[in-house]
Design a protein around this motif. Structure first.
Motif, PDB file in Angstrom:
ATOM      1  N   LYS A 103      16.269 -11.269   4.429  1.00 50.16           N
ATOM      2  CA  LYS A 103      16.442  -9.814   4.347  1.00 50.16           C
ATOM      3  C   LYS A 103      16.525  -9.365   2.891  1.00 50.16           C
ATOM      4  O   LYS A 103      15.894  -8.385   2.495  1.00 50.16           O
ATOM      5  N   ALA A 106      13.138  -9.766   1.255  1.00 50.80           N
ATOM      6  CA  ALA A 106      12.177  -8.798   1.790  1.00 50.80           C
ATOM      7  C   ALA A 106      12.420  -7.406   1.218  1.00 50.80           C
ATOM      8  O   ALA A 106      11.457  -6.696   0.883  1.00 50.80           O
ATOM      9  N   SER A 107      13.680  -7.020   1.095  1.00 48.43           N
ATOM     10  CA  SER A 107      13.960  -5.680   0.570  1.00 48.43           C
ATOM     11  C   SER A 107      13.485  -5.557  -0.873  1.00 48.43           C
ATOM     12  O   SER A 107      12.892  -4.540  -1.254  1.00 48.43           O
ATOM     13  N   SER A 109      11.085  -7.386  -2.235  1.00 49.61           N
ATOM     14  CA  SER A 109       9.621  -7.470  -2.200  1.00 49.61           C
ATOM     15  C   SER A 109       9.014  -6.120  -1.840  1.00 49.61           C
ATOM     16  O   SER A 109       8.006  -5.711  -2.428  1.00 49.61           O
ATOM     17  N   LYS A 110       9.632  -5.438  -0.888  1.00 48.42           N
ATOM     18  CA  LYS A 110       9.133  -4.105  -0.516  1.00 48.42           C
ATOM     19  C   LYS A 110       9.268  -3.145  -1.689  1.00 48.42           C
ATOM     20  O   LYS A 110       8.370  -2.349  -1.950  1.00 48.42           O
ATOM     21  N   ARG A 112       9.262  -3.938  -4.819  1.00 44.64           N
ATOM     22  CA  ARG A 112       8.247  -4.338  -5.792  1.00 44.64           C
ATOM     23  C   ARG A 112       6.880  -3.783  -5.394  1.00 44.64           C
ATOM     24  O   ARG A 112       6.144  -3.264  -6.231  1.00 44.64           O
ATOM     25  N   GLU A 113       6.547  -3.898  -4.108  1.00 43.45           N
ATOM     26  CA  GLU A 113       5.258  -3.389  -3.630  1.00 43.45           C
ATOM     27  C   GLU A 113       5.155  -1.877  -3.823  1.00 43.45           C
ATOM     28  O   GLU A 113       4.111  -1.367  -4.242  1.00 43.45           O
ATOM     29  N   LYS A 114       6.228  -1.171  -3.518  1.00 46.70           N
ATOM     30  CA  LYS A 114       6.216   0.287  -3.701  1.00 46.70           C
ATOM     31  C   LYS A 114       6.015   0.644  -5.165  1.00 46.70           C
ATOM     32  O   LYS A 114       5.232   1.545  -5.495  1.00 46.70           O
TER      33      LYS A 114
END
Length: 141
Positions: A103, A106-107, A109-110, A112-114
Motif C-alpha cells: 500500500k 503503491a501510493s 508510485s501513483k 510519482r505517475e501523476k
C-alpha cells in the motif's frame, strides 16, 4: 529538455526495497508451511504402509507393535499440526506486513505517475509555446 525529478524518489526506493524484503519473508514463511505439510504427508504415508503391512495378519506381537507405531505416528502428527498452525499464523502476519508495504509503495508510485504526467504535459506545453514563438517570429518577418 528538462529531466523529470521526483522529489520522493529516495523514499519510494526505500519502500520498494522494504516491500521486496517483506515478499522474501512471506516466501520463507510459506516454504516453512510447505515443509511441515510434506512431513504430515509422510506420516500419513507411513501410517498407510503399516496398515497394509499388518492387514490380514494374526500375529499378536505384530499387531501390538503396529498399535504402538500408530500411537507414535499420532503424537508426531499432532506435533506437526501444532507446528503448522503456528507457521500459518506467522505466514498471515507476514502477509499483512507485505500488504501494508505494498500500500505504501503503491501510493508513492501513483503520486510519482501523476507528477510524471503533469511534468510531461508541462514540457509539451513549453515545446508548443516555443514552436508558436518560432512560427510567429517567422511570420512577422
Amino acid at each position: 529538455m528538462k529531466k523529470f525529478v521526483f522529489k520522493l524518489e529516495d523514499v519510494l526506493s526505500i519502500r520498494e526495497f522494504q516491500q521486496e524484503q517483506a515478499e522474501i519473508e512471506l516466501g520463507k514463511a510459506l516454504e516453512e508451511e510447505r515443509k511441515i505439510q510434506e512431513k504430515l504427508e509422510a506420516v500419513a504415508v507411513q501410517h498407510a504402509a503399516c496398515v497394509r503391512q499388518i492387514d490380514g495378519t494374526l500375529d499378536f506381537s505384530a499387531i501390538a507393535s503396529a498399535q504402538q507405531y500408530f500411537a507414535m505416528l499420532e503424537v508426531q502428527k499432532n506435533f506437526l499440526l501444532e507446528e503448522l498452525t503456528r507457521a500459518k499464523l506467522v505466514t498471515e502476519q507476514k502477509r499483512k506486513i507485505l500488504q501494508e508495504k505494498m500500500k505504501k509503495s503503491a501510493s508513492l508510485s501513483k503520486l510519482r505517475e501523476k507528477e510524471l504526467v503533469k511534468f510531461q504535459k508541462q514540457v509539451l506545453d513549453e515545446e508548443e509555446l516555443a514552436v508558436d514563438d518560432v512560427a510567429s517570429s517567422r511570420y512577422k518577418r
